[in-house]
Design a protein around this motif. Structure first.
Motif, mmCIF file in Angstrom:
data_model
loop_
_atom_site.group_PDB
_atom_site.id
_atom_site.type_symbol
_atom_site.label_atom_id
_atom_site.label_comp_id
_atom_site.label_asym_id
_atom_site.label_seq_id
_atom_site.Cartn_x
_atom_site.Cartn_y
_atom_site.Cartn_z
ATOM 1 N N SER A 1 12.539 78.588 121.702
ATOM 2 C CA SER A 1 13.687 77.692 121.455
ATOM 3 C C SER A 1 13.685 76.525 122.430
ATOM 4 O O SER A 1 13.901 75.366 122.043
ATOM 5 N N ALA A 2 13.432 76.809 123.710
ATOM 6 C CA ALA A 2 13.429 75.760 124.734
ATOM 7 C C ALA A 2 12.311 74.749 124.474
ATOM 8 O O ALA A 2 12.521 73.537 124.600
ATOM 9 N N VAL A 3 11.134 75.238 124.079
ATOM 10 C CA VAL A 3 10.003 74.330 123.828
ATOM 11 C C VAL A 3 10.256 73.487 122.575
ATOM 12 O O VAL A 3 9.887 72.315 122.527
ATOM 13 N N VAL A 4 10.909 74.068 121.557
ATOM 14 C CA VAL A 4 11.270 73.302 120.346
ATOM 15 C C VAL A 4 12.226 72.159 120.716
ATOM 16 O O VAL A 4 12.075 71.023 120.253
ATOM 17 N N VAL A 5 13.210 72.458 121.582
ATOM 18 C CA VAL A 5 14.143 71.415 122.045
ATOM 19 C C VAL A 5 13.367 70.317 122.783
ATOM 20 O O VAL A 5 13.619 69.127 122.586
ATOM 21 N N MET A 6 12.412 70.724 123.638
ATOM 22 C CA MET A 6 11.581 69.750 124.356
ATOM 23 C C MET A 6 10.804 68.873 123.385
ATOM 24 O O MET A 6 10.703 67.660 123.551
ATOM 25 N N MET A 7 10.251 69.500 122.342
ATOM 26 C CA MET A 7 9.457 68.771 121.349
ATOM 27 C C MET A 7 10.309 67.715 120.636
ATOM 28 O O MET A 7 9.876 66.585 120.421
ATOM 29 N N VAL A 8 11.541 68.101 120.275
ATOM 30 C CA VAL A 8 12.439 67.191 119.559
ATOM 31 C C VAL A 8 12.896 66.048 120.469
ATOM 32 O O VAL A 8 12.988 64.887 120.045
ATOM 33 N N ALA A 9 13.176 66.375 121.740
ATOM 34 C CA ALA A 9 13.744 65.385 122.670
ATOM 35 C C ALA A 9 12.692 64.495 123.330
ATOM 36 O O ALA A 9 13.029 63.469 123.908
ATOM 37 N N ALA A 10 11.406 64.873 123.236
ATOM 38 C CA ALA A 10 10.354 64.184 124.000
ATOM 39 C C ALA A 10 10.257 62.701 123.680
ATOM 40 O O ALA A 10 10.298 61.855 124.582
ATOM 41 N N ASP A 11 10.114 62.345 122.411
ATOM 42 C CA ASP A 11 9.926 60.934 122.044
ATOM 43 C C ASP A 11 11.155 60.072 122.361
ATOM 44 O O ASP A 11 11.022 59.008 122.970
ATOM 45 N N PRO A 12 12.383 60.508 121.958
ATOM 46 C CA PRO A 12 13.565 59.694 122.310
ATOM 47 C C PRO A 12 13.741 59.513 123.815
ATOM 48 O O PRO A 12 14.077 58.417 124.276
ATOM 49 N N LEU A 13 13.506 60.589 124.595
ATOM 50 C CA LEU A 13 13.666 60.493 126.047
ATOM 51 C C LEU A 13 12.630 59.537 126.646
ATOM 52 O O LEU A 13 12.961 58.687 127.479
ATOM 53 N N ALA A 14 11.377 59.662 126.190
ATOM 54 C CA ALA A 14 10.316 58.796 126.717
ATOM 55 C C ALA A 14 10.599 57.335 126.371
ATOM 56 O O ALA A 14 10.387 56.442 127.197
ATOM 57 N N LYS A 15 11.083 57.077 125.149
ATOM 58 C CA LYS A 15 11.396 55.698 124.742
ATOM 59 C C LYS A 15 12.546 55.138 125.590
ATOM 60 O O LYS A 15 12.504 53.994 126.042
ATOM 61 N N PHE A 16 13.566 55.982 125.814
ATOM 62 C CA PHE A 16 14.716 55.557 126.609
ATOM 63 C C PHE A 16 14.285 55.211 128.034
ATOM 64 O O PHE A 16 14.678 54.183 128.590
ATOM 65 N N ILE A 17 13.438 56.065 128.625
ATOM 66 C CA ILE A 17 12.948 55.826 129.985
ATOM 67 C C ILE A 17 12.107 54.550 130.032
ATOM 68 O O ILE A 17 12.221 53.735 130.939
ATOM 69 N N ASN A 18 11.257 54.367 129.016
ATOM 70 C CA ASN A 18 10.375 53.197 128.975
ATOM 71 C C ASN A 18 11.158 51.892 128.790
ATOM 72 O O ASN A 18 10.791 50.857 129.349
ATOM 73 N N ASP A 19 12.266 51.957 128.025
ATOM 74 C CA ASP A 19 13.057 50.749 127.739
ATOM 75 C C ASP A 19 13.999 50.363 128.872
ATOM 76 O O ASP A 19 14.555 49.265 128.876
ATOM 77 N N ASN A 20 14.205 51.287 129.818
ATOM 78 C CA ASN A 20 15.148 51.028 130.906
ATOM 79 C C ASN A 20 14.465 51.248 132.258
ATOM 80 O O ASN A 20 14.417 52.386 132.760
ATOM 81 N N PRO A 21 13.932 50.183 132.867
ATOM 82 C CA PRO A 21 13.185 50.317 134.130
ATOM 83 C C PRO A 21 13.972 50.998 135.249
ATOM 84 O O PRO A 21 13.393 51.733 136.048
ATOM 85 N N THR A 22 15.293 50.774 135.309
ATOM 86 C CA THR A 22 16.071 51.409 136.387
ATOM 87 C C THR A 22 16.137 52.921 136.188
ATOM 88 O O THR A 22 16.223 53.678 137.152
ATOM 89 N N VAL A 23 16.084 53.348 134.924
ATOM 90 C CA VAL A 23 16.092 54.788 134.640
ATOM 91 C C VAL A 23 14.787 55.426 135.106
ATOM 92 O O VAL A 23 14.780 56.578 135.549
ATOM 93 N N VAL A 24 13.690 54.674 135.011
ATOM 94 C CA VAL A 24 12.396 55.184 135.499
ATOM 95 C C VAL A 24 12.503 55.537 136.982
ATOM 96 O O VAL A 24 12.091 56.613 137.410
ATOM 97 N N MET A 25 13.084 54.629 137.768
ATOM 98 C CA MET A 25 13.232 54.870 139.204
ATOM 99 C C MET A 25 14.133 56.085 139.454
ATOM 100 O O MET A 25 13.861 56.903 140.339
ATOM 101 N N LEU A 26 15.207 56.203 138.666
ATOM 102 C CA LEU A 26 16.108 57.348 138.800
ATOM 103 C C LEU A 26 15.368 58.648 138.471
ATOM 104 O O LEU A 26 15.481 59.647 139.190
ATOM 105 N N ALA A 27 14.583 58.623 137.376
ATOM 106 C CA ALA A 27 13.831 59.813 136.976
ATOM 107 C C ALA A 27 12.799 60.201 138.030
ATOM 108 O O ALA A 27 12.587 61.393 138.305
ATOM 109 N N LEU A 28 12.161 59.209 138.646
ATOM 110 C CA LEU A 28 11.193 59.498 139.718
ATOM 111 C C LEU A 28 11.898 60.106 140.927
ATOM 112 O O LEU A 28 11.360 61.003 141.590
ATOM 113 N N GLY A 29 13.112 59.615 141.198
ATOM 114 C CA GLY A 29 13.923 60.215 142.263
ATOM 115 C C GLY A 29 14.240 61.676 141.951
ATOM 116 O O GLY A 29 14.192 62.544 142.843
ATOM 117 N N PHE A 30 14.529 61.965 140.673
ATOM 118 C CA PHE A 30 14.776 63.352 140.247
ATOM 119 C C PHE A 30 13.535 64.204 140.516
ATOM 120 O O PHE A 30 13.643 65.341 141.001
#
Length: 252
Positions: free
Chosen positions: A169-198
């Motif tokens: 179940s957890a991996v299915v959620v990851m599979m579904v969320a992967a593309d939207p999350l990656a696009k969101f991170i790629n479209d927002n440079p400040t989020v990239v820095m926040l994610a790297l901090g995480f």
């Protein structure tokens, strides 16, 4: 068959399953952030394939580890002692994974703040990481997060079918969320820095756990949630300023 029917009709088993699914999804967020940042450095046409491969191999790895639960549990047994501190294989894997995460995130931050022209940055991002290198790094972190995930599952329930359903179940959620999350991170440079901090915070947490200092995951995820909410407010404020500036230009 009777065993499965007994589980299916047990309220305690359903509660354990729901709790474990939530725990596995939350633990998978760390892995997903890393995969999103790493695959965004690949050429655009390779990114979805790399994400699917990385997450698919995470599923195979976790199911494979579940088939050797008895051995995985033994990873927590002390192997050697240093300065009065006992270390198990699990501790060493967590320390190695934490160090890798801190190094990787720090390197990415350095590349982000390095003063280069946009052309140089684009060229660097496409030639410094190949598909095979990305998959190898994803696999390394998959192993660390998978072992942590399986040991967490074993600590919460003794029923293998519940562990398998929760992990899938957890991996299915990851599979579904992967593309939207990656696009969101790629479209927002400040989020990239926040994610790297995480990732640095998660890496330090893994190292601390490896050295025997228990860090409640709730504190880590609360800090991540708070930071994400603040960044969300910043993004809303920036959008409002852009709208206002656009309106002023239109009026003139």
């Amino acid at each position: 068959m009777e065993y499965l029917l007994e589980l299916a009709t047990s309220p305690a088993a359903w509660i354990a399953l729901a709790t474990l699914v939530v725990m596995e999804v939350v633990l998978g967020i760390d892995n997903l952030i890393f995969i999103s940042i790493l695959t965004n450095k690949l050429p655009e046409h390779q990114r979805p394939k790399a994400r699917r491969l990385g997450i698919g191999m995470a599923l195979i790895m976790r199911l494979g580890l579940l088939s050797t639960v008895a051995y995985i549990v033994q990873l927590t047994a002390p192997v050697f002692e240093m300065f009065g501190q006992a270390f198990s294989w699990k501790d060493m894997i967590l320390i190695a994974g934490g160090l890798f995460l801190v190094w990787k995130a720090t390197t990415e931050i350095h590349h982000s703040v390095d003063v280069k022209t946009e052309e140089e940055k684009t060229l660097a991002s496409t030639v410094t990481l190949s598909m095979s290198a990305a998959i190898a790094q994803i696999l390394m972190l998959d192993l660390v997060f998978s072992i942590d995930s399986i040991i967490t599952a074993v600590g919460m329930t003794e029923h293998l079918p519940i562990m398998i359903i929760a992990v899938v179940s957890a991996v299915v959620v990851m599979m579904v969320a992967a593309d939207p999350l990656a696009k969101f991170i790629n479209d927002n440079p400040t989020v990239v820095m926040l994610a790297l901090g995480f990732l640095i915070m998660i890496g330090m947490t893994l190292i601390a756990e490896g050295f025997g200092a228990h860090v409640p995951k709730g504190y880590v995820y609360a800090a991540m949630t708070f930071s994400a909410l603040i960044e969300g407010l910043n993004m809303m404020a920036r959008r409002a300023k852009r709208r206002k500036a656009a309106e002023q230009v239109t009026q003139h």
